[in-house]
Write an enzyme that holds these catalytic residues in place. Sequence first.
Site, PDB file in Angstrom:
ATOM      1  N   PHE A   1      -1.874   4.127 -11.678  1.00  0.00           N
ATOM      2  CA  PHE A   1      -1.610   2.958 -12.837  1.00  0.00           C
ATOM      3  C   PHE A   1      -2.521   2.107 -12.770  1.00  0.00           C
ATOM      4  O   PHE A   1      -2.582   1.226 -12.063  1.00  0.00           O
ATOM      5  CB  PHE A   1      -0.345   2.553 -12.669  1.00  0.00           C
ATOM      6  CG  PHE A   1       0.086   1.530 -14.087  1.00  0.00           C
ATOM      7  CD1 PHE A   1       0.188   2.485 -15.363  1.00  0.00           C
ATOM      8  CD2 PHE A   1      -0.041   0.519 -14.064  1.00  0.00           C
ATOM      9  CE1 PHE A   1       0.522   1.639 -16.536  1.00  0.00           C
ATOM     10  CE2 PHE A   1      -0.077  -0.446 -15.232  1.00  0.00           C
ATOM     11  CZ  PHE A   1       0.328   0.158 -16.502  1.00  0.00           C
ATOM     12  N   ASP A  16      -8.366  -1.194  -6.663  1.00  0.00           N
ATOM     13  CA  ASP A  16      -7.538  -2.049  -7.486  1.00  0.00           C
ATOM     14  C   ASP A  16      -6.441  -2.728  -7.049  1.00  0.00           C
ATOM     15  O   ASP A  16      -5.376  -2.097  -6.367  1.00  0.00           O
ATOM     16  CB  ASP A  16      -6.972  -0.985  -8.432  1.00  0.00           C
ATOM     17  CG  ASP A  16      -6.173  -1.856  -9.677  1.00  0.00           C
ATOM     18  OD1 ASP A  16      -5.722  -2.770  -9.746  1.00  0.00           O
ATOM     19  OD2 ASP A  16      -6.030  -1.014 -10.798  1.00  0.00           O
ATOM     20  N   LYS A  32      -3.003 -10.252 -12.488  1.00  0.00           N
ATOM     21  CA  LYS A  32      -1.595 -10.679 -12.270  1.00  0.00           C
ATOM     22  C   LYS A  32      -1.460 -12.213 -11.641  1.00  0.00           C
ATOM     23  O   LYS A  32      -1.650 -13.167 -12.173  1.00  0.00           O
ATOM     24  CB  LYS A  32      -0.910  -9.558 -11.693  1.00  0.00           C
ATOM     25  CG  LYS A  32      -0.738  -8.377 -12.722  1.00  0.00           C
ATOM     26  CD  LYS A  32       0.298  -7.356 -12.043  1.00  0.00           C
ATOM     27  CE  LYS A  32       0.252  -6.106 -12.869  1.00  0.00           C
ATOM     28  NZ  LYS A  32       0.706  -6.220 -14.158  1.00  0.00           N
TER      29      LYS A  32
END
Length: 407
Positions: free
Chosen positions: A148, A233, A262
């Site tokens: 993801f 990531d 984030k």
Amino acid sequence: MTAPVRTARGSEELIRAEEPVLAHNYHPLPVVVARAEGAWVEDVEGRRYLDMLAGYSALNFGHRHPALVEAAHRQLDRLTLTSRAFHNDRLAGFAERLAALTGTDMVLPMNTGAEAVESGIKVARKWAYDVKGVPADRATIVVAADNFHGRTTTIVSFSTDETARSGFGPFTPGFRIVPYNDLAALEAAVDETTAAVLIEPIQGEAGVLIPDDGYLAGVRELTRRKGCLFVADEIQSGLGRTGHTLAVEHESVVPDVVLLGKALGGGIVPVSAVVGRRDVLGVLHPGEHGSTFGGNPLAAAVGTAVVELLETGAFQRRAAELGAVLREGLAALVGRGVVGFRARGLWAGVDVDPALGSGREISERLMREGILAKDTHGSTIRLAPPLTVTAEELTGALGTLEKVLTS
């Protein structure tokens, strides 16, 4: 928290009001949050919940951390946006400190995690053409199944989740998908056209899947030997969540490029970044990539305050110490409704006995008991409380999970 501010409408009425006007791209739990502080949120009726999701790790430092709120207020009184058409007085300091924190040379500031991934893809391809000598339009990037990395058209092109892909083609070419945690398959997929291997050090959306010891080191060795980039990531796993600044540090691995997001915005503004070696990010030239809001003064001010919190190492140590409490508590629930779990730092994927309900159903039961968590797939829920959570709050949440599973 101070006394709740009541809205004119209650939770059920507000939820019904969303139905005709909001696109149905989310299926949120039926709770309407109105206020929050630290690890706790409050709905419009004044009910309190312990937040065990923390905005998918965007709220690593809790809701409204005083240092981050102060940094935002201070900057709001001075300057919020210039665009990159001009310099601003906050960006250089932010970039210098973020590079130092992550042990890298250069920073490319963006806004969202998906933008960081897209930027990383562009950088890797440009490097492949300019430095590695891959023929034009032939560069490939190897990714892992069940990944993801976001929801843009290019990113869902290499997703294996049909919910994310179906109905959104035609897809962007240039990606090869191999099983996660499989070095042999990865080696077979890498060839002279490979610009990069792009992986999550821990697969979050897939259920907090942690690779075998040695996998990340193997990826680093393989990419170095094969002459391609290792792009990690760390948008969910980074910035203290797993007990280190970056999850790759658990294997003392240094990727060529790291993607951040984030928690970098402190739960206040969207902030993301691509950080990496100078000879990699240095392939970009004016006009080849950009963002109106990327690196804006408000984002840089908040991002700098986030880096300051991490520079002490206190949050990383806290995540490691409380992570032991989390693992111990989950281990005690195996056989009592939990069939398995994976945890690193303050991050866990918990597999619940499917006979007890889906992950969604378990999350709804937890919500009714004052705990906010979220499912991933099937009967798996993820737990990722703010790093400010206390041991008592954590054990209380695990006790509530036991109650939900055994009652």
